[in-house]
Design an enzyme around this catalytic site. Sequence first.
Site, PDB file in Angstrom:
ATOM      1  N   GLY A 160       8.683   3.741  -6.151  1.00  0.00           N
ATOM      2  CA  GLY A 160       8.253   3.509  -7.518  1.00  0.00           C
ATOM      3  C   GLY A 160       8.825   4.478  -8.523  1.00  0.00           C
ATOM      4  O   GLY A 160       9.039   4.128  -9.689  1.00  0.00           O
ATOM      5  N   THR A 200       4.580  -3.386  -1.737  1.00  0.00           N
ATOM      6  CA  THR A 200       3.677  -3.869  -2.768  1.00  0.00           C
ATOM      7  C   THR A 200       3.686  -5.368  -2.706  1.00  0.00           C
ATOM      8  O   THR A 200       4.738  -5.955  -2.467  1.00  0.00           O
ATOM      9  CB  THR A 200       4.225  -3.437  -4.151  1.00  0.00           C
ATOM     10  N   ARG A 236      -0.812  10.899  -7.153  1.00  0.00           N
ATOM     11  CA  ARG A 236       0.481  10.230  -7.388  1.00  0.00           C
ATOM     12  C   ARG A 236       0.256   8.751  -7.757  1.00  0.00           C
ATOM     13  O   ARG A 236      -0.515   8.048  -7.126  1.00  0.00           O
ATOM     14  CB  ARG A 236       1.338  10.323  -6.135  1.00  0.00           C
ATOM     15  N   ASP A 242       5.078   2.818  -9.508  1.00  0.00           N
ATOM     16  CA  ASP A 242       5.434   1.852 -10.550  1.00  0.00           C
ATOM     17  C   ASP A 242       4.455   0.685 -10.654  1.00  0.00           C
ATOM     18  O   ASP A 242       4.338   0.057 -11.704  1.00  0.00           O
ATOM     19  CB  ASP A 242       6.836   1.280 -10.262  1.00  0.00           C
TER      20      ASP A 242
END
Length: 335
Positions: A249, A195, A223, A226
């Site tokens: 996550g 990320t 899905r 986080d």
Amino acid sequence: MYNRRKFIKISAAGASLAALSNSAVAKAISSTTDAGFPIVISTWDFGIIANKGAWKVLSTGGRALDAIEAGARIPEEQDISSHTVGRTGLPDRDGHVTLDSCIMDENGNCGSVAAMENIAHPISVARLVMEKTPHVMLVGEGATQFAVEQGMKKEKLLTPESEKLWKEWLKTAKYAPVMNIENGKKPGDKYNHDTIGMLAIDAKGNISGGCTTSGMAFKLHGRVGDSPIIGAGLYVDNEVGGATSTGVGEEVIRNVGSFLVVELMRQGYSPEDACKEAVRRIIKKKPETAKQIQVGFLAINKKGEYGAYAIQSGFSFAVCNAQQQDLLIKGKSFY
Ligand code: ASP
């Protein structure tokens, strides 16, 4: 094949890792007590190119929030190697590229999109959710619909290369999403998640942050990790600091990781110690799982001091301020 480093060198942002001096990389420190802002810090190697975009805003007196959006858009657009962010993200198990992102400003305003398809810049959609709606989070088709209503282009995101990788995966994966999917690397490490998490402090001392990702490759359709969850993948409190996360996550959500890091800084922890404690709690709850996965936190406090900590080695983050525009730092880790 999944190695971002070799591609990032050709970034159109001109922030080539090749240009990084060895000494900058070799410093390998993971925290600082050098206070100061403006400053922007970002997760992973592609944080370098994201920071370049943010720095254009920060160095000319711009707002941290604008810097975050400008910076995050660069890997969303350009990092053709990563398969983990924006238009080149790997698809889910069913072949859909679904993107997650959130943004948070100095006033505690926040916006988020999750499992959004066909829009290349989720960070900008997240900001529009924050600024143009009474809501915090839009998901799936609703998020795409909103983005189009706001004038954003609807486009196919699955690139031929991503499609090929997905089809190769289908041959052996038995259609079952697993955390540990690529090249035997650890789930959450830079080869199969990633990320871009960014935190910036502007010249006025205001903090903002953002997160953008395509999440776990070949995940179940629907899905959400986080990264678009305020408090998990990102949290900013302008009185204290900000934190963001990367890696698996699910473990970050379970521990409300970024909020925890900020609250620990409020109690007096340094950014690095706060990240370390958050990682320690993840390991403590699931020690066997933790050995197999990567989770990393990155944090900055109100003074501009920053730090990071990860479960596994290999986590990196990029720092950009008036003294250094392309510093890449190895995060400390438990393993
Ligand atoms: N945290 C992201 C997720 O789980 C991906 C990553 O940073 O590796 O979706």
